[in-house]
Scaffold this motif. Structure first.
Motif, PDB file in Angstrom:
ATOM      1  N   GLY A   1      -5.881  15.013   4.793  1.00  0.00           N
ATOM      2  CA  GLY A   1      -4.907  14.225   5.552  1.00  0.00           C
ATOM      3  C   GLY A   1      -3.665  15.028   5.891  1.00  0.00           C
ATOM      4  N   TYR A   2      -2.735  14.360   6.544  1.00  0.00           N
ATOM      5  CA  TYR A   2      -1.481  14.995   6.945  1.00  0.00           C
ATOM      6  C   TYR A   2      -0.715  15.458   5.718  1.00  0.00           C
ATOM      7  CZ  TYR A   2      -2.294  12.502  11.329  1.00  0.00           C
ATOM      8  OH  TYR A   2      -2.825  12.009  12.472  1.00  0.00           O
ATOM      9  N   SER A   3      -0.067  16.596   5.841  1.00  0.00           N
ATOM     10  CA  SER A   3       0.773  17.077   4.746  1.00  0.00           C
ATOM     11  C   SER A   3       2.251  17.061   5.137  1.00  0.00           C
ATOM     12  CB  SER A   3       0.348  18.485   4.315  1.00  0.00           C
ATOM     13  OG  SER A   3       0.430  19.367   5.405  1.00  0.00           O
TER      14      SER A   3
ATOM     15  N   LYS B   1       0.840  -1.201   0.000  1.00  0.00           N
ATOM     16  CA  LYS B   1       0.000   0.000   0.000  1.00  0.00           C
ATOM     17  C   LYS B   1       0.871   1.245   0.000  1.00  0.00           C
ATOM     18  CE  LYS B   1      -3.671  -2.263   2.605  1.00  0.00           C
ATOM     19  NZ  LYS B   1      -4.350  -2.347   3.889  1.00  0.00           N
ATOM     20  N   PRO B   2       0.327   2.385  -0.456  1.00  0.00           N
ATOM     21  CA  PRO B   2       1.097   3.626  -0.401  1.00  0.00           C
ATOM     22  C   PRO B   2       1.439   3.970   1.053  1.00  0.00           C
ATOM     23  CG  PRO B   2      -0.929   3.921  -1.662  1.00  0.00           C
ATOM     24  CD  PRO B   2      -0.990   2.574  -1.024  1.00  0.00           C
ATOM     25  N   MET B   3       2.709   4.211   1.319  1.00  0.00           N
ATOM     26  CA  MET B   3       3.140   4.378   2.708  1.00  0.00           C
ATOM     27  C   MET B   3       2.595   5.652   3.348  1.00  0.00           C
ATOM     28  SD  MET B   3       6.832   2.600   3.221  1.00  0.00           S
ATOM     29  CE  MET B   3       7.856   3.750   2.390  1.00  0.00           C
ATOM     30  N   LEU B   4       2.612   6.777   2.654  1.00  0.00           N
ATOM     31  CA  LEU B   4       2.151   8.015   3.268  1.00  0.00           C
ATOM     32  C   LEU B   4       0.627   8.051   3.390  1.00  0.00           C
ATOM     33  CD1 LEU B   4       4.551  10.578   1.547  1.00  0.00           C
ATOM     34  CD2 LEU B   4       4.818   9.419   3.746  1.00  0.00           C
ATOM     35  N   ALA B   5      -0.063   7.707   2.334  1.00  0.00           N
ATOM     36  CA  ALA B   5      -1.532   7.716   2.378  1.00  0.00           C
ATOM     37  C   ALA B   5      -2.049   6.733   3.422  1.00  0.00           C
ATOM     38  CB  ALA B   5      -2.108   7.397   1.001  1.00  0.00           C
ATOM     39  N   SER B   6      -1.366   5.605   3.579  1.00  0.00           N
ATOM     40  CA  SER B   6      -1.797   4.600   4.563  1.00  0.00           C
ATOM     41  C   SER B   6      -1.640   5.090   5.996  1.00  0.00           C
ATOM     42  CB  SER B   6      -0.995   3.310   4.379  1.00  0.00           C
ATOM     43  OG  SER B   6      -1.261   2.749   3.119  1.00  0.00           O
ATOM     44  N   CYS B   7      -0.805   6.108   6.182  1.00  0.00           N
ATOM     45  CA  CYS B   7      -0.575   6.657   7.523  1.00  0.00           C
ATOM     46  C   CYS B   7      -1.348   7.954   7.744  1.00  0.00           C
ATOM     47  CB  CYS B   7       0.910   6.911   7.733  1.00  0.00           C
ATOM     48  SG  CYS B   7       1.901   5.427   7.750  1.00  0.00           S
ATOM     49  N   GLY B   8      -2.336   8.213   6.912  1.00  0.00           N
ATOM     50  CA  GLY B   8      -3.148   9.411   7.091  1.00  0.00           C
ATOM     51  C   GLY B   8      -2.721  10.582   6.242  1.00  0.00           C
ATOM     52  N   GLY B   9      -1.851  10.343   5.265  1.00  0.00           N
ATOM     53  CA  GLY B   9      -1.378  11.421   4.406  1.00  0.00           C
ATOM     54  C   GLY B   9      -2.431  11.888   3.419  1.00  0.00           C
ATOM     55  N   VAL B  10      -2.226  13.072   2.871  1.00  0.00           N
ATOM     56  CA  VAL B  10      -3.127  13.635   1.875  1.00  0.00           C
ATOM     57  C   VAL B  10      -3.186  12.695   0.672  1.00  0.00           C
ATOM     58  CG1 VAL B  10      -3.459  15.553   0.270  1.00  0.00           C
ATOM     59  CG2 VAL B  10      -2.664  16.007   2.584  1.00  0.00           C
TER      60      VAL B  10
END
Length: 119
Positions: A24-26, A8-17
């Motif tokens: 989501g987090y920027s 899975k996409p690492m940033l998006a999976s952790c709440g990223g935009v």
């Protein structure tokens, strides 16, 4: 780490935009973790850095650095971090290495050089 293991996409999976989560987090800071006796994950190292770049090619990556002797002193005085690093199996620092300051300095310098080359 779970996102990496499951593809899975690492940033998006952790709440990223993302398209699904525009609020989501920027910004992400201190993404690595090292749990004593369990696992180590350092996404700021290759090959994970490649995956983050593919997911978010316009992201800004800030590489902090400090005098190596000061950094090693911090490792020695913060929750047995040097020992925990030596228990990891990280790119360029295999499990069991890291007890020697020369090994740690070499590893840190190589990591900084790789990131600079990546950018």
């Amino acid at each position: 780490e779970e996102a990496f293991r499951t593809g899975k996409p690492m940033l998006a999976s952790c709440g990223g935009v993302s398209r699904k989560n525009p609020n989501g987090y920027s910004a992400f800071m201190q993404m690595d973790y090292n749990r004593p006796g369990k696992t180590c994950f350092f996404p700021q190292m290759l090959p994970y850095l490649d995956l983050i770049h593919k997911e978010s090619p316009n992201a800004t990556f800030v590489l902090l650095s400090r005098p190596l002797d000061h950094w090693i002193n911090s490792l020695d005085n913060w929750h047995e971090y040097r020992t925990r690093l030596a228990q990891c199996n990280l790119p360029g620092l295999k499990r069991g290495d890291g007890h020697d300051s020369v090994d740690l300095k070499r590893w840190a310098c190589n990591h900084q050089a790789q990131v600079r080359k990546f950018v």
